[in-house]
Write an enzyme that holds these catalytic residues in place. Structure first.
Site, PDB file in Angstrom:
ATOM      1  N   LYS A   1       0.962  -1.043   0.347  1.00 49.46           N
ATOM      2  CA  LYS A   1       0.154  -0.220  -0.150  1.00 49.46           C
ATOM      3  C   LYS A   1       1.041   1.216  -0.326  1.00 49.46           C
ATOM      4  CE  LYS A   1      -1.951   2.779   2.872  1.00 49.46           C
ATOM      5  NZ  LYS A   1      -1.798   4.022   2.028  1.00 49.46           N
TER       6      LYS A   1
ATOM      7  N   GLU B   1       9.790   1.326  10.581  1.00 44.41           N
ATOM      8  CA  GLU B   1      10.903   2.098   9.805  1.00 44.41           C
ATOM      9  C   GLU B   1       9.929   3.523  10.395  1.00 44.41           C
ATOM     10  OE1 GLU B   1      13.834   2.209   9.602  1.00 44.41           O
ATOM     11  OE2 GLU B   1      14.087  -0.308   9.413  1.00 44.41           O
TER      12      GLU B   1
ATOM     13  N   CYS C   1      13.495  11.383   6.986  1.00 41.40           N
ATOM     14  CA  CYS C   1      13.242  10.594   7.984  1.00 41.40           C
ATOM     15  C   CYS C   1      15.305  10.935   8.562  1.00 41.40           C
ATOM     16  CB  CYS C   1      13.205   9.051   8.189  1.00 41.40           C
ATOM     17  SG  CYS C   1      13.455   8.136   7.013  1.00 41.40           S
TER      18      CYS C   1
ATOM     19  N   GLU D   1      10.132  16.275  14.776  1.00 40.47           N
ATOM     20  CA  GLU D   1      10.590  16.146  13.818  1.00 40.47           C
ATOM     21  C   GLU D   1       9.626  17.215  12.402  1.00 40.47           C
ATOM     22  OE1 GLU D   1       9.330  12.524  11.979  1.00 40.47           O
ATOM     23  OE2 GLU D   1      10.992  12.559  10.244  1.00 40.47           O
TER      24      GLU D   1
HETATM   25  P1  NAD Z   1       2.148   8.392   7.744  1.00 43.27           P
HETATM   26  O1  NAD Z   1       2.256   7.907   9.149  1.00 43.27           O
HETATM   27  O2  NAD Z   1       0.985   9.547   8.227  1.00 43.27           O
HETATM   28  O3  NAD Z   1       1.446   7.474   6.474  1.00 43.27           O
HETATM   29  C1  NAD Z   1       2.441   6.232   6.221  1.00 43.27           C
HETATM   30  C2  NAD Z   1       2.178   5.434   5.287  1.00 43.27           C
HETATM   31  O4  NAD Z   1       0.961   5.149   6.608  1.00 43.27           O
HETATM   32  C3  NAD Z   1       0.828   5.385   3.988  1.00 43.27           C
HETATM   33  O5  NAD Z   1       0.829   4.720   3.640  1.00 43.27           O
HETATM   34  C4  NAD Z   1      -0.224   6.479   4.890  1.00 43.27           C
HETATM   35  O6  NAD Z   1      -1.084   6.027   4.065  1.00 43.27           O
HETATM   36  C5  NAD Z   1      -0.261   4.892   6.140  1.00 43.27           C
HETATM   37  N1  NAD Z   1      -0.923   5.078   7.094  1.00 43.27           N
HETATM   38  C6  NAD Z   1      -1.731   6.598   7.838  1.00 43.27           C
HETATM   39  N2  NAD Z   1      -2.724   5.614   8.690  1.00 43.27           N
HETATM   40  C7  NAD Z   1      -2.451   5.207   9.142  1.00 43.27           C
HETATM   41  C8  NAD Z   1      -3.398   3.724   9.749  1.00 43.27           C
HETATM   42  N3  NAD Z   1      -4.481   4.363  10.938  1.00 43.27           N
HETATM   43  N4  NAD Z   1      -3.316   2.260   8.940  1.00 43.27           N
HETATM   44  C9  NAD Z   1      -2.329   2.135   8.581  1.00 43.27           C
HETATM   45  N5  NAD Z   1      -2.133   2.668   7.619  1.00 43.27           N
HETATM   46  C10 NAD Z   1      -1.865   3.953   7.690  1.00 43.27           C
HETATM   47  O7  NAD Z   1       3.297   9.385   7.034  1.00 43.27           O
HETATM   48  P2  NAD Z   1       4.198  10.090   6.393  1.00 43.27           P
HETATM   49  O8  NAD Z   1       3.975  11.058   6.642  1.00 43.27           O
HETATM   50  O9  NAD Z   1       3.227   9.571   4.442  1.00 43.27           O
HETATM   51  O10 NAD Z   1       5.771  10.111   5.596  1.00 43.27           O
HETATM   52  C11 NAD Z   1       6.248  10.752   6.938  1.00 43.27           C
HETATM   53  C12 NAD Z   1       6.685  10.352   7.783  1.00 43.27           C
HETATM   54  O11 NAD Z   1       7.517   8.533   7.454  1.00 43.27           O
HETATM   55  C13 NAD Z   1       7.682  10.481   8.559  1.00 43.27           C
HETATM   56  O12 NAD Z   1       7.252  10.523   9.948  1.00 43.27           O
HETATM   57  C14 NAD Z   1       8.979  10.089   8.247  1.00 43.27           C
HETATM   58  O13 NAD Z   1       9.917  10.253   9.128  1.00 43.27           O
HETATM   59  C15 NAD Z   1       9.237   8.593   8.147  1.00 43.27           C
HETATM   60  N6  NAD Z   1       9.639   8.443   7.884  1.00 43.27           N
HETATM   61  C16 NAD Z   1      10.658   6.980   8.016  1.00 43.27           C
HETATM   62  C17 NAD Z   1      11.898   6.273   7.131  1.00 43.27           C
HETATM   63  C18 NAD Z   1      13.073   5.436   7.976  1.00 43.27           C
HETATM   64  O14 NAD Z   1      12.767   4.992   6.984  1.00 43.27           O
HETATM   65  N7  NAD Z   1      12.772   5.263   9.447  1.00 43.27           N
HETATM   66  C19 NAD Z   1      11.755   6.697   5.709  1.00 43.27           C
HETATM   67  C20 NAD Z   1      10.731   7.406   6.012  1.00 43.27           C
HETATM   68  C21 NAD Z   1       9.530   8.145   6.591  1.00 43.27           C
END
Ligand code: NAD
Length: 450
Positions: A153, A228, A262, A352
């Protein structure tokens, strides 16, 4: 539901897609479950060949994929080209890993003890919008290599390249049902994957807040999870460092991908003796970051991913910052490179930002640097700049973070483990470590008596 995507650099419509709901998710999981026995039984060399073909198709379609990523995310085309190159490399790596992911024989009395690496079954992969195809490949590669079937997804904002990858996988000969891409809201498709009894594992990259929900949901069925999550990494610059080099590199460690990274070194810790000189060099280097049209090969920073995200980023800068760069006029979700002087207790240093805003924080000595760098709930990445090798290793051992670089800001390589300490998550991706998250160790004892 219809998803309307826009190009973040122009605000022009990019695509309209129908989103999946609970029923489509259930169908994809059922197809993945049905495809699993045959996929796990594919001979290792054949599974490797299929992954290698996928890698070759990604290479063949590299320019198309890079342009799609740039138009969907707003990231500079040079970055997208690099990321697509890494995606191909990831599939090559895991194609090569299929028959090198060994079990063991363990000396025991009365027989032979062997371990096997078994696939988990159907795995649900949920990824964010900042490195859409790249992060998807870090999960899809090892998951398929281990013999799992996958439902991926992508983030609602950035599904374009994942959808194309799904088509290329079929073209490579990976059977229907083995790898399905489902576009839909996290709260619907993501939640359903987390709660579905036939999904054995969730590989998640995203925010710490949503990650905590993944963990809670997964507990119901004792699903395996790899998380992650967010970061607030420190770039620690000692007075004995090559200050010119450290300052020239620092802007790219936080303004790369417009700070939506991230691993962003968004806290720049500078030793007091070198503070004024370093900050002077840092401002000059930041002024040199080329911000503009993401489709121009020379551009180094594009816009943020959405208007909504720009509002969030802007909320972190309440007073006039120490330095603010320029951005193009007209449409696009632009936000300038921004430097603020801060203490580690300020919101800009604790949370962040996920945008091009860096907090510069002074420190007195090595102990103070370690204390400040570790004073965060996160522990993903970081850098240490010094010409003293012993100090570099001492500080590297003292920092509570999963990925570190010394006299460099690069965190991610295909063959080396990547992941976080503390609230940045757990589990490791990439390299041979990545395979551990997509396999179960089975121990078998065979008696040699009688
Ligand atoms: P997010 O947590 O809002 O969304 C990530 C994914 O989760 C998306 O596909 C979203 O549709 C899904 N999602 C959202 N709510 C959900 C729920 N209730 N149940 C299941 N899935 C759900 O994050 P984002 O805004 O897309 O990305 C930014 C974040 O990701 C930042 O905090 C960043 O640090 C982190 N990030 C971490 C890494 C790493 O490797 N540690 C890498 C890239 C991004």
């Amino acid at each position: 539901m219809t998803l309307r995507l826009v190009n973040p650099a122009t605000e022009q419509p990019l695509a309209e897609l129908e989103t999946a709901g609970v029923e489509e998710t259930d169908r994809a999981v059922a197809a993945a479950k049905e495809a699993f026995p045959a996929w796990r039984a594919v001979a290792p060399t054949d599974r490797a060949r299929l992954l290698r073909r996928l890698a070759a198709l990604v290479e063949e379609h590299a320019e198309e994929l890079a342009l799609l990523e740039t138009r969907n995310v707003g990231k500079p085309i040079a970055d997208s080209r690099g990321e697509v190159g890494m995606v191909a490399e990831v599939f090559h790596f895991y194609a090569g890993a299929v028959d090198k992911h060994y079990g063991q024989t363990i000396p025991v009395a009365g027989g032979v003890d062997v371990t096997f690496r078994e696939p988990l079954g159907v795995v649900g992969l949920i990824v964010p919008w900042n490195f859409p195809l790249n992060i998807a490949s870090w999960k899809v590669g090892p998951a398929l290599a281990c013999g799992n079937t996958v439902v991926l997804k992508p983030a609602e904002l950035t599904p374009m390249t994942a959808l194309r990858l799904g088509e290329l996988a079929l073209e490579a000969g990976i059977p229907e049902g083995v790898f399905t891409v489902l576009v839909g809201p996290g709260r619907v498709v993501g939640e359903r994957l987390i709660h579905h009894p036939d999904v054995a594992k969730i590989g998640f990259t995203g925010s710490t807040e949503v990650g905590a929900g993944v963990m809670r949901g997964a507990a119901e069925t004792i699903k395996r999870v790899t998380l992650e999550l967010g970061g607030k990494s420190a770039n620690v610059v000692f007075a004995d460092a090559d200050l010119e080099r450290a300052a020239a590199a620092a802007p790219y460690a936080v303004f790369g991908n417009a700070g939506q990274d991230c691993c962003a070194r968004s806290r720049i810790l500078v030793q007091r003796e070198a503070y004024d000189r370093f900050v002077d060099l840092l401002v000059k280097a930041t002024a040199g970051v080329r911000v503009g049209d993401p489709e121009d090969a020379k551009t180094e920073m594009g816009p943020l991913v959405s208007a909504h995200h720009r509002e969030t980023v802007a909320s972190f800068v309440d007073a006039e910052p120490f330095y603010r760069g320029a951005v193009p006029e007209g449409p696009g979700f632009w936000y300038p490179c921004t430097l603020v002087e801060a203490t580690n207790d300020d919101r800009v240093a604790r949370e962040e930002v996920f945008g091009p805003v860096a907090a510069i924080i002074p420190f007195t000595d090595e102990a103070d640097a370690v204390r400040i760098a570790n004073d965060t709930p996160y522990g993903l990445s970081g850098s240490i700049w010094t010409t003293n090798g012993a100090r570099a290793l001492r500080v590297a051992r003292a920092l509570d973070t999963g990925v570190l670089s010394i006299n460099s800001n690069s965190s991610v390589r295909v063959s080396t483990p990547f992941g976080g300490f503390k609230q940045s998550g757990f589990g490791r991706e990439l390299g041979m470590h990545g395979l551990d998250g997509y396999s179960e160790v089975k121990n078998v004892f065979m008696s040699t008596e009688g």
